[in-house]
Design a protein around this motif. Sequence first.
Motif, PDB file in Angstrom:
ATOM      1  N   GLU A   1      18.748  35.740  63.686  1.00  0.00           N
ATOM      2  CA  GLU A   1      18.198  37.072  63.929  1.00  0.00           C
ATOM      3  C   GLU A   1      17.661  37.650  62.620  1.00  0.00           C
ATOM      4  OE1 GLU A   1      19.598  41.456  65.667  1.00  0.00           O
ATOM      5  OE2 GLU A   1      20.963  39.734  65.723  1.00  0.00           O
ATOM      6  N   LEU A   2      16.402  38.093  62.637  1.00  0.00           N
ATOM      7  CA  LEU A   2      15.793  38.723  61.470  1.00  0.00           C
ATOM      8  C   LEU A   2      16.291  40.162  61.368  1.00  0.00           C
ATOM      9  CD1 LEU A   2      13.724  38.606  59.122  1.00  0.00           C
ATOM     10  CD2 LEU A   2      12.005  39.411  60.746  1.00  0.00           C
ATOM     11  N   GLU A   3      16.919  40.501  60.247  1.00  0.00           N
ATOM     12  CA  GLU A   3      17.468  41.850  60.081  1.00  0.00           C
ATOM     13  C   GLU A   3      16.565  42.758  59.257  1.00  0.00           C
ATOM     14  OE1 GLU A   3      21.972  42.256  60.236  1.00  0.00           O
ATOM     15  OE2 GLU A   3      21.706  40.627  58.800  1.00  0.00           O
ATOM     16  N   TYR A   4      15.674  42.173  58.453  1.00  0.00           N
ATOM     17  CA  TYR A   4      14.795  42.985  57.611  1.00  0.00           C
ATOM     18  C   TYR A   4      13.453  42.288  57.502  1.00  0.00           C
ATOM     19  CZ  TYR A   4      12.986  45.443  53.508  1.00  0.00           C
ATOM     20  OH  TYR A   4      12.195  46.177  52.642  1.00  0.00           O
TER      21      TYR A   4
ATOM     22  N   LEU B   1      28.094  37.926  56.724  1.00  0.00           N
ATOM     23  CA  LEU B   1      28.135  38.910  57.810  1.00  0.00           C
ATOM     24  C   LEU B   1      26.767  39.556  57.982  1.00  0.00           C
ATOM     25  CD1 LEU B   1      31.518  40.683  56.956  1.00  0.00           C
ATOM     26  CD2 LEU B   1      31.132  38.684  58.409  1.00  0.00           C
ATOM     27  N   PRO B   2      26.566  40.270  59.101  1.00  0.00           N
ATOM     28  CA  PRO B   2      25.304  41.002  59.271  1.00  0.00           C
ATOM     29  C   PRO B   2      25.114  42.019  58.145  1.00  0.00           C
ATOM     30  CG  PRO B   2      26.517  40.910  61.338  1.00  0.00           C
ATOM     31  CD  PRO B   2      27.442  40.399  60.284  1.00  0.00           C
ATOM     32  N   LEU B   3      23.859  42.250  57.771  1.00  0.00           N
ATOM     33  CA  LEU B   3      23.560  43.272  56.769  1.00  0.00           C
ATOM     34  C   LEU B   3      23.815  44.666  57.339  1.00  0.00           C
ATOM     35  CD1 LEU B   3      20.177  41.853  55.373  1.00  0.00           C
ATOM     36  CD2 LEU B   3      22.445  41.646  54.333  1.00  0.00           C
ATOM     37  N   ARG B   4      23.610  44.835  58.624  1.00  0.00           N
ATOM     38  CA  ARG B   4      23.790  46.131  59.279  1.00  0.00           C
ATOM     39  C   ARG B   4      25.274  46.458  59.379  1.00  0.00           C
ATOM     40  NH1 ARG B   4      20.393  44.130  64.296  1.00  0.00           N
ATOM     41  NH2 ARG B   4      21.409  42.236  63.554  1.00  0.00           N
TER      42      ARG B   4
ATOM     43  N   GLY C   1      24.137  34.191  63.895  1.00  0.00           N
ATOM     44  CA  GLY C   1      25.271  34.671  64.663  1.00  0.00           C
ATOM     45  C   GLY C   1      26.244  33.566  65.006  1.00  0.00           C
ATOM     46  N   PRO C   2      27.383  33.933  65.590  1.00  0.00           N
ATOM     47  CA  PRO C   2      28.406  32.942  65.951  1.00  0.00           C
ATOM     48  C   PRO C   2      27.889  31.861  66.899  1.00  0.00           C
ATOM     49  CG  PRO C   2      29.280  35.176  66.101  1.00  0.00           C
ATOM     50  CD  PRO C   2      27.808  35.303  65.889  1.00  0.00           C
TER      51      PRO C   2
END
Length: 785
Positions: A341-344, A389-392, A335-336
């Motif tokens: 952060e783990l997204e998957y 960018l975030p995957l979400r 993040g900025p």
Amino acid sequence: MTETETRPNTLNLMPSPRILEMIAEVDLQLHQCLCELIDNCLDELIEATRVDETLEPRIDITLPTAAKANRGAKVVVSDNGRGMSQEELGHALSAGTSGKQRFGSLGLFGMGFNIATARLGTVTQVRTGRRGDDHWITATIDLRAMQQRSSYEVPLRYDPKDLDEHGTLVSVTNLREDIVDKLRSASSIREVSKNLGRIYTYMLRDPDGPHSGAELMGGLNQRLYVNGRHVPPLVPCIWDPTRSVTYKAGEVPAAEPIDVPLTNAFACMNCGRWYTTRHDQCVDCESADIQERERRIVGWLGVQRFADKSDFGLTFLRYGRAITTRDRSLFDWEGPDGDIELEYPIELGMGRIVGEIHLDHAPVNVRKTNFDTSSPEWRYMVAKVRGDLPLRPQLSKRLFNRENDSPMSRFFNAFRENKPGLRYLMPGNGSTAIHTEAKRWAQKFRSGDPEYQTDEKWYDAAVDHDRVKNGPPPEPASPSDEDDWLKEEGLGHLGSGAADGPTPSKDQKQPDVAAETLPETEEQRFARYKEHALLLPDTDREVRLGTAQAFLRVYVTTGVELIKDGQRQPTVVRIAAGEVEIYVDSDTALIARYGWSPLNVALFCAAPQLKNVYSVSGSIDGLVTSILEQFPDRRVHSSAVRARAEMLLEGLRERLADLTSKDASTFWSALSGESKRAAESYAIAVAPDVNWKAAVENGEFARYLGAEGILDLVTNAPELVLDGGLFRSTYAALGEETQADQVARVSAFLTDLKRMVVGPPLQNTLELSRLLLTADLLDSEIVQA
């Protein structure tokens, strides 16, 4: 003077002081030492096959077995390549020589060779010879003897050979104690083979193999043997690239290639260093041989046929050798504020996304255990494959006002969930995903079982799950109904029977019909049942029944009556030759009205007969429980229920945010004060820098609503979220009482969702099963984006 008299008797292998330090410091495992030697073999064999297409390349590793492992045993690595001349051998063995760190090479013959052999033992022999030579050249490197005499001259020996013989053999003895201890383990050779199959999977794979995705994954079809046994590659068990799922009105293939062209750069052909601008001389090795070369990021992304807590992630390769495996760094988002952060994966830690990325131009560490992730080459790959960018998508739009359009993001969003059925290509049994069974099939795939090389078994299980869960497709309209209507209108000649010829008149002679129909045999009856049945995918297995073992298969029938003793039954059982077949009528009340799973109905009804036939002691419920315990995928856990609910709630928030952005004030006013305060508290907890006032004004507050807040919208303003807004349920066109029923029904689902997310963990299996059923019903109600 003869040729024999001019041959030198020694080689000077004086190393640089830095190399000696590295040999002492680097702690390589047994398989890593072997890899350094294998790399050099593969380098040679790839070149040799380009020169001689008839060559059948082969690398042989010989390790002492556990019973024979001692310091005097030998570790041997050999290849059938072209062999080396005396001059080439000298360069290859010189620890301080950088000239053999060739561009495009796996090995660092010299540095890597000395590190690997020194870690294995103190005495190394290298025997090499070329086709056409009449002798082998053997060099013996005894590190302790060299230290004692302070000399780096090593003896050479010349032995006769046939002119057609060629290749190189490296043997190491006077093994180190830790290596001997490792070899004394009975499983050491098996462990070494497994590690080599993983690291060299691309090198060893057949690109024309029978497995799904073979052509996409590629391979060099090299041959590697340990103690005479072929080392199989650890082939990824992926869905076929022809399979796909729907995401945002488009089709996302289950496996697809990655091909990112880069600008050309300049490579030192001597040491392999890359330069973005032209150089006359390499700053590392001072070579003038610098050439312009093409660079690319190539590989593939795919979805595994099974989900697992650890067996997933990406493999990153350099010149065909796996440097890292099961790498999940591309699933992280920074993040900025620098937080990672783990997204998957998002569901119980079980992932399926896999892939291979070739980075031949990126630097690796000296042990070849990782890429330099701070290098520009690595960072550029991350930007192209995973994106910044975030995957979400919703989070990406909220933070950056646009979505991540990288290949990884598309894969993540198309296959982020592990719900059974064709929507996510996940095998199921009509009730749940069959993770354990799917992994068992994967073991058969990796053992080479021909029936499991393609994805048909997994695909059929996904199809059958949908059929069992949703019921059979509706039968086509009966032709007779249409014929009756046409006859009433005087148009009977246009009916479906018209094409079959005119209807015989009463005067026409009819074919003779047997006066008596033969009774149906038991064999014919069960064959008829099977024609109208689906096999539950995870029931085709051996189970323990008391002290006996039997193969159990449960079939779900549709459109056929199950008869026993002249009476229709919910189930019938056939036991013969150690096999138990249970047929379950899909229309039975326990399934159609009360939501029991077909397996539970089968066992509940068949248990008395099984208990009697197999002489099982104890109670009926004890027998049923003992059988169910052999089906781990059927167990219901409170953690699974909560994870399912949290995914549903996240999906509801994302979908609702699209609605609230168009009329934020109306949606906000429909919320209770308690729901508003809860949303604000949650927002501050997960996004401390959130501008809550702006979120209320632009509708972003929806991303922080709990189940209670969504329930408020359904009860206080159903016209905002029903009729295809957030939920499919019809509302406006109904009468007042029916409208109230619709609101009550959806509200009940959301009340259960709240219980699943914020309530204390449940232990009651029936209650957990009921909540999972509610989750399925709620999921079917949500409008998909």
